[in-house]
Design an enzyme around this catalytic site. Structure first.
Site, PDB file in Angstrom:
ATOM      1  N   ASP A   1       0.796  -1.240   0.000  1.00 55.15           N
ATOM      2  CA  ASP A   1       0.000   0.000   0.000  1.00 55.15           C
ATOM      3  C   ASP A   1       0.828   1.291   0.000  1.00 55.15           C
ATOM      4  O   ASP A   1       0.282   2.386   0.150  1.00 55.15           O
ATOM      5  CB  ASP A   1      -0.949   0.054   1.210  1.00 55.15           C
ATOM      6  CG  ASP A   1      -2.077  -0.949   1.090  1.00 55.15           C
ATOM      7  OD1 ASP A   1      -2.267  -1.492  -0.015  1.00 55.15           O
ATOM      8  OD2 ASP A   1      -2.759  -1.197   2.099  1.00 55.15           O
TER       9      ASP A   1
ATOM     10  N   HIS B   1      30.567   3.487  -3.837  1.00 56.95           N
ATOM     11  CA  HIS B   1      29.139   3.796  -3.720  1.00 56.95           C
ATOM     12  C   HIS B   1      28.595   3.478  -2.322  1.00 56.95           C
ATOM     13  O   HIS B   1      27.478   2.988  -2.159  1.00 56.95           O
ATOM     14  CB  HIS B   1      28.333   3.059  -4.802  1.00 56.95           C
ATOM     15  CG  HIS B   1      28.564   3.643  -6.161  1.00 56.95           C
ATOM     16  ND1 HIS B   1      28.252   2.996  -7.319  1.00 56.95           N
ATOM     17  CD2 HIS B   1      29.087   4.839  -6.539  1.00 56.95           C
ATOM     18  CE1 HIS B   1      28.575   3.768  -8.355  1.00 56.95           C
ATOM     19  NE2 HIS B   1      29.084   4.880  -7.898  1.00 56.95           N
TER      20      HIS B   1
ATOM     21  N   ASP C   1      29.485  12.836  -0.889  1.00 60.65           N
ATOM     22  CA  ASP C   1      29.098  12.952  -2.295  1.00 60.65           C
ATOM     23  C   ASP C   1      27.582  13.062  -2.299  1.00 60.65           C
ATOM     24  O   ASP C   1      26.883  12.074  -2.058  1.00 60.65           O
ATOM     25  CB  ASP C   1      29.583  11.707  -3.059  1.00 60.65           C
ATOM     26  CG  ASP C   1      29.296  11.786  -4.557  1.00 60.65           C
ATOM     27  OD1 ASP C   1      28.516  12.657  -4.978  1.00 60.65           O
ATOM     28  OD2 ASP C   1      29.864  10.952  -5.296  1.00 60.65           O
TER      29      ASP C   1
ATOM     30  N   ASP D   1      25.812  17.368  -8.467  1.00 63.19           N
ATOM     31  CA  ASP D   1      26.605  16.202  -8.055  1.00 63.19           C
ATOM     32  C   ASP D   1      27.944  16.720  -7.530  1.00 63.19           C
ATOM     33  O   ASP D   1      28.828  17.054  -8.317  1.00 63.19           O
ATOM     34  CB  ASP D   1      26.785  15.287  -9.282  1.00 63.19           C
ATOM     35  CG  ASP D   1      27.527  13.996  -8.948  1.00 63.19           C
ATOM     36  OD1 ASP D   1      27.772  13.743  -7.761  1.00 63.19           O
ATOM     37  OD2 ASP D   1      27.848  13.256  -9.896  1.00 63.19           O
TER      38      ASP D   1
ATOM     39  N   HIS E   1      38.084   4.820 -11.150  1.00 58.59           N
ATOM     40  CA  HIS E   1      36.926   5.293 -11.941  1.00 58.59           C
ATOM     41  C   HIS E   1      37.358   6.399 -12.891  1.00 58.59           C
ATOM     42  O   HIS E   1      38.482   6.886 -12.833  1.00 58.59           O
ATOM     43  CB  HIS E   1      35.784   5.742 -11.021  1.00 58.59           C
ATOM     44  CG  HIS E   1      36.112   6.871 -10.095  1.00 58.59           C
ATOM     45  ND1 HIS E   1      36.207   8.177 -10.495  1.00 58.59           N
ATOM     46  CD2 HIS E   1      36.383   6.886  -8.752  1.00 58.59           C
ATOM     47  CE1 HIS E   1      36.477   8.948  -9.463  1.00 58.59           C
ATOM     48  NE2 HIS E   1      36.611   8.188  -8.391  1.00 58.59           N
TER      49      HIS E   1
ATOM     50  N   HIS F   1      31.386  12.472 -15.860  1.00 57.95           N
ATOM     51  CA  HIS F   1      30.263  11.987 -16.671  1.00 57.95           C
ATOM     52  C   HIS F   1      29.402  13.191 -17.021  1.00 57.95           C
ATOM     53  O   HIS F   1      29.502  14.244 -16.386  1.00 57.95           O
ATOM     54  CB  HIS F   1      29.450  10.942 -15.886  1.00 57.95           C
ATOM     55  CG  HIS F   1      29.101  11.367 -14.490  1.00 57.95           C
ATOM     56  ND1 HIS F   1      28.049  12.198 -14.201  1.00 57.95           N
ATOM     57  CD2 HIS F   1      29.704  11.131 -13.289  1.00 57.95           C
ATOM     58  CE1 HIS F   1      27.999  12.420 -12.896  1.00 57.95           C
ATOM     59  NE2 HIS F   1      29.002  11.794 -12.310  1.00 57.95           N
TER      60      HIS F   1
ATOM     61  N   HIS G   1      23.923  10.661 -13.930  1.00 55.54           N
ATOM     62  CA  HIS G   1      24.778  10.156 -15.014  1.00 55.54           C
ATOM     63  C   HIS G   1      23.958  10.383 -16.274  1.00 55.54           C
ATOM     64  O   HIS G   1      23.164   9.544 -16.677  1.00 55.54           O
ATOM     65  CB  HIS G   1      25.115   8.677 -14.825  1.00 55.54           C
ATOM     66  CG  HIS G   1      26.041   8.443 -13.668  1.00 55.54           C
ATOM     67  ND1 HIS G   1      26.439   7.204 -13.255  1.00 55.54           N
ATOM     68  CD2 HIS G   1      26.657   9.317 -12.825  1.00 55.54           C
ATOM     69  CE1 HIS G   1      27.257   7.314 -12.215  1.00 55.54           C
ATOM     70  NE2 HIS G   1      27.387   8.591 -11.931  1.00 55.54           N
TER      71      HIS G   1
ATOM     72  N   GLU H   1      35.762  14.797 -11.316  1.00 58.29           N
ATOM     73  CA  GLU H   1      35.789  14.180  -9.992  1.00 58.29           C
ATOM     74  C   GLU H   1      36.906  13.150  -9.795  1.00 58.29           C
ATOM     75  O   GLU H   1      36.635  11.975  -9.558  1.00 58.29           O
ATOM     76  CB  GLU H   1      34.438  13.516  -9.705  1.00 58.29           C
ATOM     77  CG  GLU H   1      33.896  12.617 -10.813  1.00 58.29           C
ATOM     78  CD  GLU H   1      32.575  11.955 -10.416  1.00 58.29           C
ATOM     79  OE1 GLU H   1      32.518  11.363  -9.330  1.00 58.29           O
ATOM     80  OE2 GLU H   1      31.620  12.020 -11.194  1.00 58.29           O
TER      81      GLU H   1
ATOM     82  N   TYR I   1      41.924   6.310  -3.623  1.00 57.12           N
ATOM     83  CA  TYR I   1      41.334   5.402  -2.627  1.00 57.12           C
ATOM     84  C   TYR I   1      42.387   4.357  -2.291  1.00 57.12           C
ATOM     85  O   TYR I   1      42.694   3.492  -3.115  1.00 57.12           O
ATOM     86  CB  TYR I   1      40.062   4.747  -3.199  1.00 57.12           C
ATOM     87  CG  TYR I   1      39.163   5.761  -3.881  1.00 57.12           C
ATOM     88  CD1 TYR I   1      38.220   6.484  -3.157  1.00 57.12           C
ATOM     89  CD2 TYR I   1      39.302   6.032  -5.260  1.00 57.12           C
ATOM     90  CE1 TYR I   1      37.423   7.447  -3.782  1.00 57.12           C
ATOM     91  CE2 TYR I   1      38.512   6.982  -5.879  1.00 57.12           C
ATOM     92  CZ  TYR I   1      37.581   7.693  -5.149  1.00 57.12           C
ATOM     93  OH  TYR I   1      36.807   8.648  -5.776  1.00 57.12           O
TER      94      TYR I   1
ATOM     95  N   ARG J   1      37.837  12.178  -2.698  1.00 59.10           N
ATOM     96  CA  ARG J   1      37.342  12.561  -4.031  1.00 59.10           C
ATOM     97  C   ARG J   1      36.945  14.026  -3.953  1.00 59.10           C
ATOM     98  O   ARG J   1      36.457  14.484  -2.905  1.00 59.10           O
ATOM     99  CB  ARG J   1      36.143  11.696  -4.434  1.00 59.10           C
ATOM    100  CG  ARG J   1      35.549  12.062  -5.787  1.00 59.10           C
ATOM    101  CD  ARG J   1      34.626  10.996  -6.392  1.00 59.10           C
ATOM    102  NE  ARG J   1      33.450  10.709  -5.610  1.00 59.10           N
ATOM    103  CZ  ARG J   1      33.291   9.623  -4.860  1.00 59.10           C
ATOM    104  NH1 ARG J   1      34.243   8.716  -4.790  1.00 59.10           N
ATOM    105  NH2 ARG J   1      32.180   9.447  -4.169  1.00 59.10           N
TER     106      ARG J   1
ATOM    107  N   GLU K   1      34.743  16.688  -6.333  1.00 58.63           N
ATOM    108  CA  GLU K   1      33.880  16.682  -7.524  1.00 58.63           C
ATOM    109  C   GLU K   1      33.142  18.002  -7.686  1.00 58.63           C
ATOM    110  O   GLU K   1      32.483  18.475  -6.766  1.00 58.63           O
ATOM    111  CB  GLU K   1      32.852  15.547  -7.401  1.00 58.63           C
ATOM    112  CG  GLU K   1      31.829  15.535  -8.521  1.00 58.63           C
ATOM    113  CD  GLU K   1      30.895  14.325  -8.459  1.00 58.63           C
ATOM    114  OE1 GLU K   1      30.614  13.836  -7.341  1.00 58.63           O
ATOM    115  OE2 GLU K   1      30.443  13.879  -9.529  1.00 58.63           O
TER     116      GLU K   1
HETATM  117  N1  GLY Z   1      27.370  10.648  -7.261  1.00 61.41           N
HETATM  118  C1  GLY Z   1      27.616   9.755  -8.301  1.00 61.41           C
HETATM  119  C2  GLY Z   1      28.803  10.120  -9.048  1.00 61.41           C
HETATM  120  O1  GLY Z   1      29.586  10.934  -8.600  1.00 61.41           O
HETATM  121  O2  GLY Z   1      29.004   9.692 -10.160  1.00 61.41           O
HETATM  122 MN    MN Z   2      29.606  12.236 -10.317  1.00 62.46          MN
HETATM  123 MN    MN Z   3      29.108  12.340  -7.103  1.00 61.92          MN
END
Ligand code: GLY
Ligand code: MN
Ligand code: MN
Length: 436
Positions: free
Chosen positions: A36, A240, A257, A268, A347, A351, A358, A381, A385, A403, A405
């Site tokens: 529900d 993540h 983040d 972001d 990474h 993006h 993304h 970004e 790590y 990081r 960003e």
């Molecule tokens: N917050 C997701 C990224 O930085 O791609």
């Molecule tokens: Mn990002």
């Molecule tokens: Mn991010």
């Protein structure tokens, strides 16, 4: 966002589809959370981009050159009982009056009406493979039109993925879109500053998250663009991480983040700062390296540069720095070639950013990295790590995750950092955190 903006987009898409063809696009559907209870509704980004219509159970149809109107919206009929329980919905009248549809039909009549619209159309543009129900219905509708062949009706002969053209449009942000992105960026930036000012040893990660989300919501941005990552100590090495349930300790860094969504447009932002307000020496060295990499990457964001240029710049700075600090051994050129930096930087440097965090848009064209152009928005970004159990490096580096960003708009002159108000130099961060 004004209706005229959606109209402009539809006109552009109609031109692309071409006379004699048709395009179909379904809305998002309500998703059950538990019995529900539904998840909050979030319209499909493509659907919102073309219609501004914020309801589930809808299908937009675009038929260039159709005399009775080129834009048809199938949606829910107005239902008084539904309005009483769930609130306003447009109904057929609202769809034409407030959302500029040339015609509106009940979504329940879709199977009766849609095959007729497909008659004598050559190509059907639709988001292939994104919506199993639409995929399935389309097969049936086409089958139905085919069965009428002996009456002289022709069935569509080509199915075309709608994404390509639509996503190319979405990649270039208009002034109206940038206004929303700036707002998302501004409120998200303020949230990060509040988090920096509030975070202290003894708090839990979720309490810092609450500060951010409180600031977003208080300013009318009630959705986050993605689940917030609030990661202290070695949690920051989980890219993540969203458990957000550990206690902050002096001596650790805190990586946040997080970004708000403003009328379907995302921010972001990532910042990393010391819980105590002061970086330790090893933290400072790695932090400065990531920051230098980010500056080098941002400098590559300009019209005519390739998509990959910022990433290459970041990798070059990070690899050279890791050698200098003794975390990597060997010749920088060779280490880059062999991708040895990936042990600590796994990474990409960014993006596309827009309605989806993304965001859509091709990164390569005909197998080559595409060139940046004014109106595109991307994140920059870089990070480092160092796994907590990494025996290959001195203990002082282990478990550090960093990081940084920002959201960057490509302009005619170069770029504009939309999220520049959040402090990121060591001195700025330490100064901000001292003022409590
Ligand atoms: N917050 C997701 C990224 O930085 O791609
Ligand atoms: Mn990002
Ligand atoms: Mn991010």
């Amino acid at each position: 966002m004004q209706q005229s903006e959606f109209k402009k987009r539809r006109k552009q898409l109609l031109r692309h589809i071409g006379i004699g063809n048709i395009a179909l696009l379904g809305s998002a559907q309500m998703q059950t959370r538990n019995r529900d209870v539904d998840f909050p509704f979030r319209q499909d980004s493509d659907f919102h981009y073309l219609t501004g219509f914020n309801e589930p159970d809808a299908l937009a149809v675009f038929i260039p050159g159709r005399e009775q109107g080129e834009y048809i919206l199938f949606c829910r009929e107005f239902d008084e009982k539904k309005a009483l329980w769930e609130g306003a919905h447009a109904g057929l009248e609202g769809a034409t009056k407030h959302y500029d549809a040339d015609h509106a039909f009940p979504i329940d009549d879709l199977d009766d009406i849609l095959p007729g619209l497909l008659e004598d159309k050559h190509r059907v543009f639709y988001p292939m493979g994104h919506d199993a129900e639409l995929d399935h219905s389309l097969q049936n509708w086409i089958k139905h039109v085919r069965s009428l062949a002996r009456t002289g009706v022709a069935a569509p002969s080509e199915l075309v993925c709608l994404d390509r053209a639509l996503h190319e449009m979405r990649l270039f942000k208009s002034a109206a879109e940038l206004k929303l992105m700036r707002r998302a960026a501004e409120i998200s930036a303020e949230g990060h500053i509040k988090a920096m000012q509030t975070a202290a040893a003894g708090m839990y990660e979720y309490q810092v998250e609450a500060e951010l989300v409180y600031h977003f919501a208080k300013n009318g941005l009630r959705s986050v663009a993605y689940p917030s990552i609030v990661a202290t100590g070695k949690n920051a090495c989980t890219l993540h991480y969203t458990d957000n349930n550990c206690k902050l300790k002096n001596g650790d860094l805190l990586l946040i983040d997080a970004g708000a969504e403003c009328d379907h447009y995302a921010a972001d932002i990532t910042r990393t700062f010391p819980v105590s307000g002061k970086f330790s020496e090893p933290q400072k060295l790695l932090y400065q390296l990531v920051l230098d990499a980010q500056y080098a990457a941002i400098a590559e964001v300009k019209p005519g540069a390739t998509w990959i240029a910022p990433h290459d710049a970041a990798v070059a700075v990070l690899t050279a720095g890791l050698v200098e600090l003794g975390l990597l051994k060997g010749r920088v050129k060779q280490l880059i070639k062999k991708e040895k930096y990936k042990a600590f930087y796994m990474h990409r440097t960014g993006h596309w950013l827009g309605m989806d965090v993304h965001d859509v848009g091709d990164y390569k064209i005909n197998g080559e990295w595409r060139l940046l152009a004014p109106g595109m928005v991307l994140t920059v970004e870089p990070g480092l790590y160092i796994p907590a159990d990494c025996k290959a490096v001195e203990p002082k580096w282990r478990g550090i995750g960093i990081r940084i960003e920002d959201d960057v708009l490509v302009t005619a002159e170069g770029n504009e950092v939309l999220t520049a108000t959040v402090p990121k130099t060591v001195a700025e961060i330490e100064a901000l955190m001292q003022v409590q």
